[in-house]
Design a protein around this motif. Sequence first.
Motif, PDB file in Angstrom:
ATOM      1  N   VAL A 149     -21.316  36.013   0.239  1.00 18.39           N
ATOM      2  CA  VAL A 149     -21.585  37.264  -0.593  1.00 18.39           C
ATOM      3  C   VAL A 149     -23.197  37.147  -0.966  1.00 18.39           C
ATOM      4  O   VAL A 149     -23.968  37.984  -1.144  1.00 18.39           O
ATOM      5  CB  VAL A 149     -20.670  37.002  -1.926  1.00 18.39           C
ATOM      6  N   ALA A 150     -23.699  35.871  -1.386  1.00 19.99           N
ATOM      7  CA  ALA A 150     -25.163  35.866  -1.741  1.00 19.99           C
ATOM      8  C   ALA A 150     -25.850  36.325  -0.757  1.00 19.99           C
ATOM      9  O   ALA A 150     -27.064  37.180  -0.906  1.00 19.99           O
ATOM     10  CB  ALA A 150     -25.722  34.454  -2.403  1.00 19.99           C
ATOM     11  N   GLU A 151     -25.628  35.791   0.658  1.00 21.11           N
ATOM     12  CA  GLU A 151     -26.507  36.367   1.720  1.00 21.11           C
ATOM     13  C   GLU A 151     -26.318  37.812   1.796  1.00 21.11           C
ATOM     14  O   GLU A 151     -27.506  38.378   2.043  1.00 21.11           O
ATOM     15  CB  GLU A 151     -26.075  35.461   2.851  1.00 21.11           C
ATOM     16  N   LEU A 152     -25.455  38.381   1.673  1.00 22.16           N
ATOM     17  CA  LEU A 152     -25.433  39.830   1.876  1.00 22.16           C
ATOM     18  C   LEU A 152     -26.048  40.698   0.766  1.00 22.16           C
ATOM     19  O   LEU A 152     -26.583  41.706   1.108  1.00 22.16           O
ATOM     20  CB  LEU A 152     -23.658  40.106   1.921  1.00 22.16           C
ATOM     21  N   LEU A 153     -25.939  40.161  -0.287  1.00 22.53           N
ATOM     22  CA  LEU A 153     -26.751  40.877  -1.411  1.00 22.53           C
ATOM     23  C   LEU A 153     -28.092  40.220  -1.585  1.00 22.53           C
ATOM     24  O   LEU A 153     -29.104  40.924  -2.502  1.00 22.53           O
ATOM     25  CB  LEU A 153     -26.196  40.433  -2.815  1.00 22.53           C
ATOM     26  N   LYS A 154     -28.312  39.460  -0.766  1.00 22.76           N
ATOM     27  CA  LYS A 154     -29.887  38.880  -0.571  1.00 22.76           C
ATOM     28  C   LYS A 154     -30.400  38.345  -1.984  1.00 22.76           C
ATOM     29  O   LYS A 154     -31.305  38.918  -2.506  1.00 22.76           O
ATOM     30  CB  LYS A 154     -30.700  39.915   0.033  1.00 22.76           C
ATOM     31  N   THR A 155     -29.684  37.613  -2.548  1.00 18.25           N
ATOM     32  CA  THR A 155     -29.804  36.931  -3.850  1.00 18.25           C
ATOM     33  C   THR A 155     -29.098  35.416  -4.043  1.00 18.25           C
ATOM     34  O   THR A 155     -28.288  35.292  -3.548  1.00 18.25           O
ATOM     35  CB  THR A 155     -29.339  37.843  -4.973  1.00 18.25           C
ATOM     36  N   GLU A 156     -29.837  34.677  -4.781  1.00 19.87           N
ATOM     37  CA  GLU A 156     -29.109  33.599  -5.078  1.00 19.87           C
ATOM     38  C   GLU A 156     -28.496  33.447  -6.320  1.00 19.87           C
ATOM     39  O   GLU A 156     -27.665  32.531  -6.925  1.00 19.87           O
ATOM     40  CB  GLU A 156     -30.329  32.366  -5.119  1.00 19.87           C
ATOM     41  N   ALA A 157     -28.156  34.674  -7.114  1.00 22.93           N
ATOM     42  CA  ALA A 157     -27.586  34.868  -8.171  1.00 22.93           C
ATOM     43  C   ALA A 157     -26.477  35.921  -8.010  1.00 22.93           C
ATOM     44  O   ALA A 157     -26.737  37.225  -8.602  1.00 22.93           O
ATOM     45  CB  ALA A 157     -28.318  35.043  -9.316  1.00 22.93           C
ATOM     46  N   PRO A 158     -25.632  36.058  -7.202  1.00 24.36           N
ATOM     47  CA  PRO A 158     -24.785  37.230  -6.775  1.00 24.36           C
ATOM     48  C   PRO A 158     -24.157  37.889  -8.005  1.00 24.36           C
ATOM     49  O   PRO A 158     -23.949  39.184  -8.137  1.00 24.36           O
ATOM     50  CB  PRO A 158     -23.823  36.541  -5.817  1.00 24.36           C
ATOM     51  N   LEU A 159     -23.455  37.059  -8.778  1.00 23.36           N
ATOM     52  CA  LEU A 159     -22.752  37.498  -9.985  1.00 23.36           C
ATOM     53  C   LEU A 159     -23.562  38.509 -10.834  1.00 23.36           C
ATOM     54  O   LEU A 159     -23.229  39.307 -11.657  1.00 23.36           O
ATOM     55  CB  LEU A 159     -22.335  36.300 -10.933  1.00 23.36           C
ATOM     56  N   GLU A 160     -24.995  37.930 -11.144  1.00 23.22           N
ATOM     57  CA  GLU A 160     -25.946  39.094 -11.968  1.00 23.22           C
ATOM     58  C   GLU A 160     -26.133  40.042 -11.111  1.00 23.22           C
ATOM     59  O   GLU A 160     -26.214  41.243 -11.765  1.00 23.22           O
ATOM     60  CB  GLU A 160     -27.111  37.898 -12.120  1.00 23.22           C
ATOM     61  N   LYS A 161     -26.335  40.254  -9.857  1.00 19.45           N
ATOM     62  CA  LYS A 161     -26.668  41.170  -9.101  1.00 19.45           C
ATOM     63  C   LYS A 161     -25.146  42.327  -8.874  1.00 19.45           C
ATOM     64  O   LYS A 161     -25.488  43.474  -8.723  1.00 19.45           O
ATOM     65  CB  LYS A 161     -27.152  41.045  -7.651  1.00 19.45           C
ATOM     66  N   LEU A 162     -24.070  41.615  -8.853  1.00 20.01           N
ATOM     67  CA  LEU A 162     -22.859  42.575  -8.448  1.00 20.01           C
ATOM     68  C   LEU A 162     -22.583  43.667  -9.318  1.00 20.01           C
ATOM     69  O   LEU A 162     -22.431  44.899  -9.011  1.00 20.01           O
ATOM     70  CB  LEU A 162     -21.787  41.709  -8.505  1.00 20.01           C
TER      71      LEU A 162
END
Length: 880
Positions: free
Chosen positions: A724-737
């Motif tokens: 999920v982090a790779e797809l969102l291109k972030t190391e903090a996926p919960l913050e970006k979702l």
Amino acid sequence: MKGKEIRERFLEYFRQHGHEPVKSYSLIPKNDPSLLFTSAGMVQFKGAFLGTDMPGYSRATSCQKCMRAGGKQSDIENVGFTARHHTFFEMLGNFSFGDYFKKDAIVFAWELLTGWYKLPKDKLWVSVYEDDDEAIKLWTGHTELKADKIVRLGAKDNFWQMGDTGPCGPCSEIIIDQGEAVGCGRPECAVGCDCDRYLELWNLVFMQYDRAADGTLNPLPKPSIDTGMGLERITSVLQKKLNNFDTDIFAPIIEAITSKAHVSYGKDKNKDVSIRVIADHIRAVTFLLSEGLMPSNDGRGYVARRIIRRASRHARKLGVGKPFLHKLIRAVIEAAGDIYPELPKERERSEEILKFEEERFFRTLDQGSEKLDEIIAGVKAAGEGVISGGEAFRLYDTYGFPMDLTMETAKENGLKVDEEGFDEEMNKQRTRGKLSWNEEQAGGASAAGAIYNETVRESGQTHFLGYDYLETDSTAMLLLKDGEPVDILHKGEDGEIILDKSPFYGESGGQAGDLGIIQTAKAVVEVRDTKKTPNKLIIHKVHVKSGALKKSERVSCKVDKRLRTAAARNHTATHLLHAALRSLLGDHIKQAGSLVSAERLRFDFTHFYPIAEEERQRLEDMINAKIMEDLPVTTRVMDINEAIESGATALFDEKYGAEVRVVEVEGFSKELCGGTHCQATGQIGPFMILSEGSIASGVRRIEAITGTASLALTRNKIGELKTVAELLKTEAPLEKLPAVIKKLKEVEKELQSMKQQNMGRDISSFMESVEEVDGVKVLVSRRDGLDQKDLRDFADKLKDGIGTGIVIAASELDGQMSFIAMVTKDLTDKYHAGKILKAAAELAGGRGGGRPDMAQGGTKEIEKAEAALAAIYDIIRTTK
């Protein structure tokens, strides 16, 4: 003589005559395919009569808790209307397992009734099986009974059997003449009449046979004795009462009912029936709940729920408009709590469950009333005069709505109910009150079961070595293929093997059976499952991988260590879970079922509310803390009474012997258990709860994993999070979702708006297709790609466009053609959308229907849709 003294005198008489007083067996029989409930005193001794499970005594006496409600042995419909029918009752009995036979059984019964209970000898009669000359000679030769007081009757009355299979034999019933005033008054009234004059008191069964599934009567190894006398019935006779409900056994319960319902007993016939129904049913429910049974929609739980609802309905007849049955439990305890300690012990939990069930029934009655109103409106709108049996049954089955209330309400509305149709549906559903059992596991109902029993009689039980060893050398005592004995199993064949001793754990106590290998120098046999019969015979379900295995061969056995160890982890974790639940949620928690396998564990327990996330985390933390403490897990074999007194938890639906295994996690958990376990909690590894939810009213289920399964799940979840982090291109996926989801909703909203705008622009083009039928505007339109919501919106816009008329809209999506019909309000007195759509959908090979103003339907036969739509105009002309 009070009921308590009558019970005590019976047991004391037989104790003085060398009988072992045995505690009442559970109402819920373990592994018996022929019974929903324990219905006779002999149930717990069935193995002794068959010669497969002999106790340490040859004579026994008991006062057995019994239930006859559900299945073939059911008296529920008669309860309250007669003087002697009950769902729950106590059965006094004496038993001989190959010790004494007919003569002593007859002498004992006569001496107790006439000597200890002082019944008048001239009022006693006896019936015997029509061919049992021996019994007649014994009665006249060893008692003061005269030959003219003995009546021969046929198998229907004097040949006893508990079920379609099992122990059986001729019987002799002792009967008391209560006088002409009690009888039916017919000239032909005699012993065997259904009236209450000649009251059956005591049935002496001369157990000689074991009836197989094919009806064959096989002689039992040793003739035995099984007798039964209802405590309620003998009490009414000794207290000179003509109705069991007038005895001191029921007095505290009836007093509580009349007091709390503000009614009198003995002044109104209809109210008396309701009072007796409630008195009987509250006894049954209190005893069932005390044994951990939960009301549900199948099996025993269904019977319990039916009894509760029948009692609740009669409470409403007494004018009680709110739950009150739970307030009567204390009265049952007052009457029987000193004899059955489980009643006061489980009082609070039983009251809570019953109150919850009553409240639930009151809600369902309200819902049922609303549903019935809808049905009545529909029947009237259709111009019909009868509520179908199917509809009435669905009210009864789904909402618990009584049939007589349905009929009463229908009558008030000038309608009738199809009673025959209701009865037909009810007959189809009779199996709801019966349990489905694995006959091979139960051992006794199938042909293989008879073979298992014979094997135990001839060779004894399988000696289980699996607590200490995973590999043993054994002898193949018996081979079976398709349920029949064979001398050899060849390569590629499936079968069963019974060994003299085995390291394989047979499925029982919720733990799955072991897998592994059995081999000889010339054969390799894969063990694919292991079962255990109630008489402790271990059945190995096998597939021959190579060579051939012969009967009587010496074999080497090897249990799959990895799977056994994983199952042991899960089993010990189940004990920790049980203890932790009781610690966090309360002592009302009772085990209601479990499954322990190598892959996971499942634990069912009594509780009314969902476990909050915070409680779930505390549960996991407590269990993992005990695991990390690496507490020792010890196993001891103890006397059953000593084990219970030491605080070990026992399950009511398990049948325990005189000696039991007690599994203890030091300072935290102690249970009676025959399963396999870790040596210390640290061997369990990490414990994780997968799910928690309701499986029935008042019963919840937790599924969990341990050890390597927990590690694998954790690894998978971490991997998913990384993806999920790779797809969102972030190391903090919960913050970006949240931002991503917000953007997605905005896009979906824009798309929906565009779709509505396009639909609005298209409406004008569809309006060009309006035609008239008998002066009414009709618009038939098809627009593919719309889901149900969009299709309804489309039809609404078309209806708005024509102002007054009939609209039929259709759309194909994912291989399904959907239809919607709408009739404007000003035309619903002439045209019925439901009837129009039903006819059209049937032409398309589908189904449909609905209200006069709107209806829906569909079909998967897309190729027929166009013809059906073209026929709409003709349908409208002929359907109004």
